[in-house]
Design a protein around this motif. Structure first.
Motif, PDB file in Angstrom:
ATOM      1  N   GLU A   1       0.819  -1.199   0.000  1.00 57.41           N
ATOM      2  CA  GLU A   1       0.000   0.000   0.000  1.00 57.41           C
ATOM      3  C   GLU A   1       0.861   1.261   0.000  1.00 57.41           C
ATOM      4  O   GLU A   1       0.554   2.244  -0.669  1.00 57.41           O
ATOM      5  CB  GLU A   1      -0.951   0.010   1.206  1.00 57.41           C
TER       6      GLU A   1
ATOM      7  N   SER B   1      12.373   7.659  -9.740  1.00 58.78           N
ATOM      8  CA  SER B   1      11.239   7.406  -8.859  1.00 58.78           C
ATOM      9  C   SER B   1      11.570   6.533  -7.667  1.00 58.78           C
ATOM     10  O   SER B   1      10.873   6.601  -6.666  1.00 58.78           O
ATOM     11  CB  SER B   1      10.091   6.778  -9.644  1.00 58.78           C
TER      12      SER B   1
ATOM     13  N   ARG C   1       3.862   5.756  -5.322  1.00 59.18           N
ATOM     14  CA  ARG C   1       3.877   5.809  -6.791  1.00 59.18           C
ATOM     15  C   ARG C   1       2.863   6.838  -7.295  1.00 59.18           C
ATOM     16  O   ARG C   1       3.142   7.591  -8.224  1.00 59.18           O
ATOM     17  CB  ARG C   1       3.570   4.419  -7.349  1.00 59.18           C
ATOM     18  N   ARG C   2       1.686   6.869  -6.652  1.00 54.02           N
ATOM     19  CA  ARG C   2       0.682   7.863  -7.030  1.00 54.02           C
ATOM     20  C   ARG C   2       1.187   9.277  -6.758  1.00 54.02           C
ATOM     21  O   ARG C   2       0.997  10.186  -7.561  1.00 54.02           O
ATOM     22  CB  ARG C   2      -0.618   7.624  -6.254  1.00 54.02           C
ATOM     23  N   ALA C   3       1.842   9.459  -5.608  1.00 54.15           N
ATOM     24  CA  ALA C   3       2.380  10.770  -5.266  1.00 54.15           C
ATOM     25  C   ALA C   3       3.471  11.171  -6.253  1.00 54.15           C
ATOM     26  O   ALA C   3       3.564  12.331  -6.653  1.00 54.15           O
ATOM     27  CB  ALA C   3       2.932  10.762  -3.848  1.00 54.15           C
TER      28      ALA C   3
ATOM     29  N   ASP D   1       3.686  10.168  -9.367  1.00 48.10           N
ATOM     30  CA  ASP D   1       3.021  10.478 -10.639  1.00 48.10           C
ATOM     31  C   ASP D   1       2.385  11.860 -10.598  1.00 48.10           C
ATOM     32  O   ASP D   1       2.408  12.593 -11.578  1.00 48.10           O
ATOM     33  CB  ASP D   1       1.957   9.428 -10.963  1.00 48.10           C
ATOM     34  N   ASP D   2       1.793  12.220  -9.449  1.00 50.89           N
ATOM     35  CA  ASP D   2       1.161  13.531  -9.317  1.00 50.89           C
ATOM     36  C   ASP D   2       2.188  14.658  -9.397  1.00 50.89           C
ATOM     37  O   ASP D   2       1.897  15.735  -9.919  1.00 50.89           O
ATOM     38  CB  ASP D   2       0.399  13.629  -7.995  1.00 50.89           C
ATOM     39  N   GLU D   3       3.393  14.391  -8.870  1.00 51.20           N
ATOM     40  CA  GLU D   3       4.439  15.416  -8.897  1.00 51.20           C
ATOM     41  C   GLU D   3       5.190  15.424 -10.212  1.00 51.20           C
ATOM     42  O   GLU D   3       6.017  16.298 -10.442  1.00 51.20           O
ATOM     43  CB  GLU D   3       5.408  15.191  -7.740  1.00 51.20           C
TER      44      GLU D   3
ATOM     45  N   ARG E   1       3.875   1.529  -1.227  1.00 47.01           N
ATOM     46  CA  ARG E   1       4.482   1.667  -2.558  1.00 47.01           C
ATOM     47  C   ARG E   1       3.476   2.246  -3.544  1.00 47.01           C
ATOM     48  O   ARG E   1       3.812   3.105  -4.347  1.00 47.01           O
ATOM     49  CB  ARG E   1       4.990   0.318  -3.060  1.00 47.01           C
ATOM     50  N   LYS E   2       2.217   1.780  -3.483  1.00 49.77           N
ATOM     51  CA  LYS E   2       1.195   2.309  -4.391  1.00 49.77           C
ATOM     52  C   LYS E   2       0.945   3.790  -4.120  1.00 49.77           C
ATOM     53  O   LYS E   2       0.837   4.592  -5.052  1.00 49.77           O
ATOM     54  CB  LYS E   2      -0.110   1.524  -4.244  1.00 49.77           C
ATOM     55  N   ALA E   3       0.839   4.147  -2.844  1.00 50.68           N
ATOM     56  CA  ALA E   3       0.602   5.551  -2.501  1.00 50.68           C
ATOM     57  C   ALA E   3       1.784   6.419  -2.917  1.00 50.68           C
ATOM     58  O   ALA E   3       1.605   7.518  -3.445  1.00 50.68           O
ATOM     59  CB  ALA E   3       0.353   5.680  -1.004  1.00 50.68           C
TER      60      ALA E   3
ATOM     61  N   GLN F   1       4.681   9.529   4.566  1.00 46.71           N
ATOM     62  CA  GLN F   1       3.311   9.150   4.894  1.00 46.71           C
ATOM     63  C   GLN F   1       3.206   8.350   6.184  1.00 46.71           C
ATOM     64  O   GLN F   1       2.132   8.215   6.746  1.00 46.71           O
ATOM     65  CB  GLN F   1       2.701   8.335   3.761  1.00 46.71           C
TER      66      GLN F   1
END
Length: 150
Positions: free
Chosen positions: A90, A109, A96-98, A100-102, A92-94, A120
């Motif tokens: 979880e 990465s 990765r999303r952060a 991608d957003d940045e 790692r997914k969060a 987090q």
């Protein structure tokens, strides 16, 4: 040929034991022993014993087992290394999303994932008293030690 003979002898011996057990009026146990005694002869008649004997002495089968073991070892090792990094799936997914957003590039990465994941995580409470909290794992141990005066 030898395997079939051994299985047949085991079945005959089991049926003899079942007969003695039934003679002693233990019919439920005799029925169970009979069931076990019929398994080896059933395996012989279905060809399973011949198939297993063919596998046991075939070098290519052993090479296949070694390759399966190596694959399993690789799976386990990579999973252990992944867990040692300290990031849960979880996190790692969060992260990765952060990333991608940045708009972080994929090559950069990995450090960004670690940084985002550690950001987090909840921070440790400053100024800990050294005593266990009620939800702590060691609270029951402390209670036992206090009970015994230690």
């Amino acid at each position: 040929m030898i395997a079939e003979t051994i299985c047949s002898a085991a079945s005959v011996a089991g049926l003899g034991i079942a007969a003695v057990t039934a003679y002693r009026r233990r019919f439920l146990a005799a029925a169970r022993i009979t069931a076990y005694a019929l398994v080896p002869i059933g395996l012989v008649l279905t060809g399973v014993v011949e198939w297993v004997a063919g596998i046991a002495f075939d070098p290519s089968v052993w090479i296949g087992f070694l390759l399966l073991g190596a694959a399993w070892l690789l799976f386990v090792t990579t999973r252990a290394v992944e867990r040692r990094r300290g990031l849960t799936r979880e996190e790692r997914k969060a992260a990765r999303r952060a990333a991608d957003d940045e708009g972080i590039a994929p090559a950069a990465s990995a450090p960004a994932l670690r940084q985002a994941a550690t950001a987090q995580r909840p921070a440790a409470k400053p100024g800990g008293t050294g005593k266990a909290e009620p939800g702590d794992d060691f609270s029951d141990i402390e209670a036992i030690l206090k009970k015994h005066g230690l």
